[in-house]
Design an enzyme around this catalytic site. Structure first.
Site, PDB file in Angstrom:
ATOM      1  N   ILE A 141       0.858  -1.182   0.000  1.00  0.00           N
ATOM      2  CA  ILE A 141       0.000   0.000   0.000  1.00  0.00           C
ATOM      3  C   ILE A 141       0.890   1.228   0.000  1.00  0.00           C
ATOM      4  O   ILE A 141       1.889   1.279   0.720  1.00  0.00           O
ATOM      5  CB  ILE A 141      -0.923   0.017   1.236  1.00  0.00           C
ATOM      6  CG1 ILE A 141      -1.866  -1.177   1.190  1.00  0.00           C
ATOM      7  CG2 ILE A 141      -1.708   1.325   1.315  1.00  0.00           C
ATOM      8  CD1 ILE A 141      -2.648  -1.369   2.458  1.00  0.00           C
ATOM      9  N   GLU A 142       0.522   2.186  -0.816  1.00  0.00           N
ATOM     10  CA  GLU A 142       1.199   3.490  -0.809  1.00  0.00           C
ATOM     11  C   GLU A 142       0.204   4.528  -0.325  1.00  0.00           C
ATOM     12  O   GLU A 142      -0.972   4.512  -0.690  1.00  0.00           O
ATOM     13  CB  GLU A 142       1.675   3.869  -2.208  1.00  0.00           C
ATOM     14  CG  GLU A 142       2.273   5.275  -2.259  1.00  0.00           C
ATOM     15  CD  GLU A 142       2.521   5.790  -3.678  1.00  0.00           C
ATOM     16  OE1 GLU A 142       3.033   6.923  -3.793  1.00  0.00           O
ATOM     17  OE2 GLU A 142       2.189   5.092  -4.649  1.00  0.00           O
ATOM     18  N   ILE A 143       0.682   5.435   0.498  1.00  0.00           N
ATOM     19  CA  ILE A 143      -0.073   6.626   0.891  1.00  0.00           C
ATOM     20  C   ILE A 143       0.744   7.805   0.406  1.00  0.00           C
ATOM     21  O   ILE A 143       1.953   7.870   0.634  1.00  0.00           O
ATOM     22  CB  ILE A 143      -0.243   6.725   2.426  1.00  0.00           C
ATOM     23  CG1 ILE A 143      -0.933   5.473   2.988  1.00  0.00           C
ATOM     24  CG2 ILE A 143      -0.995   7.984   2.804  1.00  0.00           C
ATOM     25  CD1 ILE A 143      -2.366   5.301   2.588  1.00  0.00           C
TER      26      ILE A 143
END
Length: 197
Positions: A141-143
């Site tokens: 997951i990238e934020i």
């Protein structure tokens, strides 16, 4: 030869109106739909929604105009799970969510002892912050706060942009659609609780 045959594919694509497409959901095979659902609820503020009575255990989650559909792996589906990764590689396949408050996500990850990698990307006078971490099944997951980068098409193709509203909808009855941003400006846990009340 017909007019259509004389027209190149590139010309057809440029002349045709763009398709009306929006992101509906991301589907992930997981070891435990319960553990994964709790992760997406606690870390990213998603809420559970009703799903059809499928013959496979799972959970549907929704918020910010995006759905996440979790499918619990049957024995013959175990090979679909990503291999366990100790190293965080931002160049690996990932799902990216956008937020105005990267620091708030960092606080949540630290509080939950979730390992993450932080990066910055300079581009045309702006700097974007990125966080990368894995969910319980190893999906990356990238934020990011990528809204700082202006979307600039290459070539003449007309692009449709998603709504850039910075206020997430609290209407849990909205269908699982809309290409939208994960915006953590408001308190997502409160939004989910109030929507379920």
């Amino acid at each position: 030869m017909t007019d259509l045959q004389e027209t190149s594919t590139d010309q057809l694509e440029e002349e045709a109106p763009p398709l009306s497409l929006k992101l509906n959901h991301v589907s992930l095979v997981c070891k435990s739909s319960e553990d994964s659902a709790r992760f997406y609820e606690k870390v990213l503020g998603f809420g559970r929604i009703k799903r059809p009575d499928f013959d496979i255990k799972g959970a549907w989650l929704y918020n910010y105009g995006i759905g996440i559909h979790l499918l619990e792996a049957k024995q013959n589906m175990i090979e679909l799970l990503p291999p366990k990764k100790d190293e965080i590689n931002p160049e690996d396949n990932h799902i990216s969510f956008e937020t105005e408050d990267v620091g708030r996500i960092i606080d949540k990850l630290k509080a939950m002892s979730i390992k993450y990698e932080q990066r910055t990307v300079p581009f045309k006078g702006e700097v974007v912050d990125q966080l990368f971490f894995h969910d319980p099944d190893g999906y990356m997951i990238e934020i990011c706060n990528c809204y700082k980068f202006k979307t600039e098409p290459i070539g003449a193709r007309r692009l449709l942009m998603a709504s850039a509203s910075l206020t997430p909808s609290t209407d849990i009855h909205v269908p699982c659609s809309c290409c939208a941003f994960l915006l953590m400006k408001n308190e997502p846990d409160d939004m989910v609780r109030s929507a379920q009340a």
